[in-house]
Structure formats: C-alpha cells, structure tokens
Design a protein around this motif. Structure first.
Motif, PDB file in Angstrom:
ATOM      1  N   PHE A  80      -4.030   0.845  -6.544  1.00 18.99           N
ATOM      2  CA  PHE A  80      -2.810   0.216  -6.049  1.00 18.99           C
ATOM      3  C   PHE A  80      -2.406  -0.870  -7.042  1.00 18.99           C
ATOM      4  CE2 PHE A  80      -3.521   1.149  -1.240  1.00 18.99           C
ATOM      5  CZ  PHE A  80      -3.189   2.477  -1.476  1.00 18.99           C
ATOM      6  N   ASP A 106       2.322   2.292  -8.482  1.00 18.13           N
ATOM      7  CA  ASP A 106       2.907   0.959  -8.614  1.00 18.13           C
ATOM      8  C   ASP A 106       4.411   1.075  -8.407  1.00 18.13           C
ATOM      9  OD1 ASP A 106       3.838  -1.605  -9.482  1.00 18.13           O
ATOM     10  OD2 ASP A 106       2.014  -1.836 -10.659  1.00 18.13           O
ATOM     11  N   ASP A 165      -7.607  -2.072  -5.972  1.00 16.79           N
ATOM     12  CA  ASP A 165      -6.285  -2.704  -5.935  1.00 16.79           C
ATOM     13  C   ASP A 165      -6.157  -3.836  -6.940  1.00 16.79           C
ATOM     14  OD1 ASP A 165      -7.264  -5.195  -4.491  1.00 16.79           O
ATOM     15  OD2 ASP A 165      -7.674  -3.684  -2.960  1.00 16.79           O
ATOM     16  N   ILE A 170      -0.692  -6.069  -4.741  1.00 23.07           N
ATOM     17  CA  ILE A 170      -0.866  -5.986  -3.291  1.00 23.07           C
ATOM     18  C   ILE A 170      -0.124  -7.118  -2.591  1.00 23.07           C
ATOM     19  CG2 ILE A 170      -2.557  -6.272  -1.440  1.00 23.07           C
ATOM     20  CD1 ILE A 170      -2.664  -3.507  -2.549  1.00 23.07           C
ATOM     21  N   TYR A 177       2.596  -0.653   0.040  1.00 22.71           N
ATOM     22  CA  TYR A 177       1.271  -0.027   0.034  1.00 22.71           C
ATOM     23  C   TYR A 177       0.821   0.391   1.434  1.00 22.71           C
ATOM     24  CZ  TYR A 177       0.904  -1.300  -4.873  1.00 22.71           C
ATOM     25  OH  TYR A 177       1.120  -1.390  -6.230  1.00 22.71           O
TER      26      TYR A 177
END
Length: 625
Positions: A80, A106, A165, A170, A177
């Motif tokens: 992530f 992304d 991640d 995040i 996400y």
C-alpha cells in the motif's frame, strides 16, 4: 547517471500505461530531501502536511525490520503506497522466490515519479512478477485482484497475504485503501466461489455429467457455432421483474438478433407467444427440471437447449426439443475427451447466456430482464415465472445488500445476485465489444451502456441475419459410427479411472496412517511431558507430505480435481496460513499435521464417492441406452 531517463525508457517498453502518466507529469505535492542517515538516503516529504515517508534518521532499517516481522511466506505480497520504493526493493532483495508476486497500489503518481528520478529501477520494471497499479482509481481493483488470484496457485495463499504499507500513503489515503481492502475481499470471495465451497455439492454436478453421458455423446456442441454471428446483435433474456416492461418488444426480432434466454424465461416468453433461439441451463438441482414441465414439442420447435450437462437428467427429459452441449471450464469435461466446446461460464444461466453470445461473435450484446435486484414491492421475478413473482428464499434465506441502481442511487439486492453481478463485471471487462443494459430497472452492471430496450433496438437491430438457418446449417450431429466410437473410448477411460481411484485411495490411507503416527509420537508426547524430538519430527513431517505429490499429477487433476478442489483449496489455504503465521516452527508443524490428518481422511472418502459415481457411468455405457 540519469536514472529518470533510463527508468522512463524502460517503462515505455515494459509498462507503457505508467509511462504515459509520467511523460508530461509536473510534481507539486512532494519533495525529495536528504535524510540524516550517514549514507544520506533520500526521503520523501509531503509539503502540505510536512510529513515524511520514512524515518529521517534511518529510512531503511525500520522497513527491513518490518518485513522480517511480517513476512513468513513471501508468495503473495501487497504494498500500500510506493513511496520511494524502499519497501518493494527490500522484498525483492531479501524475500525473492520464483513463484512470488508483488502487487503495488498507490492512488498517486507523484511519489513514483520522484522514485524514478532517484534510483535505478530497471530490474523491478522488467520483473513480470511485479504488478504496478499507480495512479489508478480503486474501482478497477476488483478485476485486477481477481485476475491475479486466478494465476497459478496464488489463491492458496489468501490467508498468508503480506500487506506492507507505506505509513505516509496510508495516512494520506486511508479511505482509498479501505476500499482497496473491500475489493480484495470481494475478489477472494469470488475466486473461491468459482472453485466451489462444498465437494459434495460438486459431486452432484459430476454425477449428472456421468448420468448425462449419452446426451453428451449423441448431440452437437457449441463449438460448431463459434463466431457464426460475428458482429451481429445478441439479446440475453433474463427473468427479472423489469422484463414485464419490455418483453413485448422482442416480437419481430426473431430473425434480426440471436435471442438467448435463461431457462426460467422460457415459460414467461411462451405466455407472450415468443420463442428464443437458445435456452441456457446450468443449475444441478431437480427444481430446474420444473422450468420445462408441461412444454410441448411445438412450444420449443426451433428452440435449442444449450445446457451444461451438469444439469439433472430430468431437466433434459422435460425439454422436448433439440440440444446443444455446452461445457463449463471444468477439468472433468477435458477428461471426457468428447469435444463439444468449453466456455468460462459464471454462476448463473444469464452469465452463461452472455458467454454463449460472446462465443457466437455477437456484438452488441443487449441485456433485458437482468435486474439482479428486487423490483417494486420486493418482487424477484417477472410475471409468469415458474416459481412465482416473489420467490421466498430471496427474502428469508439471504443477506440483503445495497448496490448502485441503473436509475436510482441505491437498490436492494442479495448475496447471490451480487455474485452474478460481479461475474458480469469481469466478463464485460474482458469482452471486446459493446454491452447494452436495456433492463429498464435493476442494479447497475459496470461496463454497460444503460438505455431503454426500444432505443437499443432502434440503434443496433436493423437487418435480417438468418438466425435459424445459420444454426441449423452449422450444427454437426455425430454419426452412429462416431457415437459408437465415443462410447468405446469412454468405457476404456472410465475403467482406467476406477483403477486409478484405488491408487489414490491407497495413497490417502497411507497419509492418514502417517499423520496418526506423528500425533501419537510427537504431538501427544509434547503435550504430556513437554518433550519435542526435532529430528524425528522433521523426518516424519517430510514423510507425511509425500502423498501430497499425487495432487500435482495431470491424471489426478483431470479426473478428480474438479470434485475435490473446494476442499483441497480450503485445506491448503489453512496450511499456508499456518506456515505464514508468527507461530514457532513446532506449532506450525502441529497445525499442518492436524489439517492433513483431516484432509487425508476426507480425501479418501471423496475419491471413493467419485469411484462409485464412475461405476454408475460404466453401467450406463454397458446398457447402451
């Protein structure tokens, strides 16, 4: 060295979709800074929040420690956020195995842009195990995840996914996400449902195939109609409540489009004195046969039952018309070696109708009655449907969901209809043509053009295309000699398969003996007195896995895998989940042996049941009826 130029050239050749995004890109949100580390590793600063992608004193060590803590089975890896690529680089350098895949997601292109300027990523760009979804909307990810999980054995690792991640990404894109995780869950569920969730349920379909062996041998296959209607319109007639609004408009289209109706729609169409050209049927239960009860030969004159022979023999018996055999993509049909044509069919008869029209070359494909949702007053089906307009189990037997509607923001659906919708989404994404949803109600199917049926007719259906003449002249019915030869070959195959079943049963029995020995001598001893003989445990653990080799045999795959695959997949998901956990090594082994102890016993019983079904097919072939 000009890393950006080198990376850009490589992207242009191997990842052109990302190259196009970078070609004229201008950065504005981020800035590369030099970290405080003695080696002056680059860091990424988000300008408006003043947050950094990595620890500024040491960008790399925390990442490597995070990988060490999280990664125990480095097969299915999900990233992530790309950041400057340190997470992916750490995986590729330290956990690189040939069967691994690395999925990088992304929502922004800019961090990737800065990474391409700072580091030589040529090897990563060329690596086909790396999937880069950079700057893509989250709505595309269900299909992306689905396609990846269908590759090789990746589905067996869905309980051992490593999620790595980038902390900054995040924080900046939490909602994005969360949606990605929902799409991942949907994709996992749909992939596992594709392979079934109950082997005994799968056995019903396989037994039906064996019981329908004479139908298979004697009738033509869908392969004869490949691309016979290339570029011609096709219509899927489903039985949703909106069919009431526009079914009359089918009148007069009999020779201007290929009309493919689901089995439940035949009786509804009959009430309007209408006939489809093809009827799809897929359900393995006896209730499906009732959809054709009472139909006369005249009712289905020039109508072809294009069914998958997993249906009950009673369903064939109740349809007093012509048949076309349509295989679903099951290994069992490949094992038969009676070529009829194999399609990647979804879960419903309507999904099947779509795939048939695609196979015939139809374009556009127009959907009517494909609500996949409750209608007004919570009706489930069109007037005249065999089991009524309000089928009870949709109201009391399933969880109710809300999805986007064609004409309303939200509409109620069920888990079953949602599953059908997701199959449509996948099939339409892979269809090289136009799909028109002229249902005039119901749930929105991504990828379709939503217009009225009248508008679709005016726009796309305008000339005679000789539908029945083409179907009749294209179908090749087996000769008596061909039927006899197929029967003889099938008899030889089933006799050999019965013998092979005995071999598999013996292997599973041996495996069960070994798991019981491990339980007695290793697990019980540890539980009683805390002793653990590492060498003996490793030796036995190695022996216990030897019977698993039979699952990789081509013969096993072709004869038995479709039947046992749901249990096989579930078992190996649990095994890989245990091996990919944080448990100590001895506890991992204990968990795996416990799973295999159950698996060997169940597999022995499953293969015995399959053998019994093959004995029934042998009797049918012997009777020559």
């Amino acid at each position: 060295m000009d890393f950006y130029k080198k990376n850009l050239e490589c992207l242009k050749k191997y990842r052109p979709e990302i190259y196009e995004k970078l070609a004229n890109f201008s950065p504005s949100k981020y800035k590369v800074i030099t970290s405080n580390h003695p080696k002056r590793y680059p860091n990424l600063l988000h300008l408006s929040s003043d947050m950094m992608a990595y620890n500024n004193n040491d960008p790399l060590t925390p990442i490597l420690q995070d990988l060490k803590d999280k990664v125990h089975l480095p097969i299915l890896n999900l990233f992530f956020g790309f950041g400057l690529g340190y997470e992916l680089m750490g995986m590729l350098q330290n956990y690189n195995v040939p069967e691994s895949v690395y999925i990088v997601i992304d929502p922004e292109i800019e961090p990737f842009y800065h990474a391409m300027k700072m580091i030589d990523y040529e090897l990563m760009i060329k690596d086909q195990r790396v999937f880069l979804f950079i700057g893509d909307p989250d709505k595309n990810m269900f299909l992306n995840f689905h396609d990846i999980l269908m590759m090789g054995n990746l589905k067996l690792y869905v309980k051992a996914i490593n999620i790595i991640d980038n902390k900054l990404s995040i924080k900046l894109h939490t909602y994005y996400y969360k949606n990605i995780m929902n799409h991942l869950k949907d994709a996992i569920r749909e992939v596992l449902l594709h392979f079934g969730n109950d082997p005994w349920d799968s056995l019903i379909g396989i037994e039906n195939i064996f019981l329908n062996i004479n139908e298979i041998i004697r009738n033509p296959g869908i392969k004869d109609l490949k691309d016979k209607f290339k570029g011609k319109p096709g219509i899927v007639v489903a039985t949703g409540p909106s069919l009431n609004k526009n079914i009359e408009l089918l009148r007069g289209l009999e020779d201007k489009s290929v009309i493919c109706a689901v089995d439940a729609s035949v009786r509804v169409m009959k009430n309007y004195e209408l006939k489809p050209h093809l009827v799809t049927s897929l359900e393995r239960v006896i209730a499906t046969s009732k959809l054709f009860e009472g139909l006369t030969a005249e009712d289905v004159k020039d109508v072809y039952l294009a069914a998958c022979p997993v249906i009950r023999p009673e369903t064939y018996a109740n349809f007093p018309g012509e048949r076309i055999i349509v295989y679903r993509n099951f290994a069992t049909f490949q094992w038969l070696e009676i070529e009829k044509g194999i399609l990647n069919i979804g879960s419903s008869a309507a999904n099947m109708a779509f795939k048939i029209l695609e196979f015939l070359g139809c374009n556009p494909i127009i959907l009517i009655g494909q609500d996949l949702a409750f209608g007004e007053d919570d009706v489930t089906h069109a007037k005249g449907a065999t089991f009524g307009e309000k089928e009870e189990h949709y109201h009391n037997g399933e969880r109710i969901l809300e999805v986007e509607g064609n004409f309303v923001p939200k509409i109620k659906t069920t888990e079953t209809w949602y599953k059908f919708l997701k199959y449509y989404e996948k099939d339409i994404a892979n269809f090289n043509g136009k799909v028109v949803n002229a249902t005039e109600g119901g749930a929105r199917i991504p990828g379709t053009e939503v217009i009225s049926f009248k508008e679709a007719i005016d726009r796309y259906i305008n000339e005679r295309i000789g539908v029945l003449e083409t179907i009749k002249s294209s179908l090749n019915y087996p000769t008596l000699e061909e039927i006899e030869l197929s029967r003889k070959k099938m008899m030889e195959k089933v006799v050999d398969a019965i013998s092979y079943a005995d071999e598999v049963i013996a292997q599973m029995h041996d495996g069960k003996i070994l798991t019981e020995k491990f339980t007695r001598s290793i697990i019980s001893d540890f539980e009683k007195n805390g002793k653990y003989d590492v060498d003996e445990a490793n030796r036995l653990f190695h022996q216990i896995q030897k019977p698993l080799q039979i699952f990789s045999e081509k013969k096993f795959f072709e004869i038995f895998m479709h039947f046992v695959q749901s249990y096989f997949i579930t078992s190996f998901i649990e095994i890989n989940g245990a091996m990919g956990s944080n448990l100590p090594d001895y506890k991992k082994k204990f968990s795996v042996v416990t799973i295999l102890d159950d698996m060997y016993l169940v597999m022995e019983r499953l293969i015995q049941a399959m053998k019994d079904s093959m004995i029934k097919m042998k009797q049918i072939l012997d009777n020559r009826s």
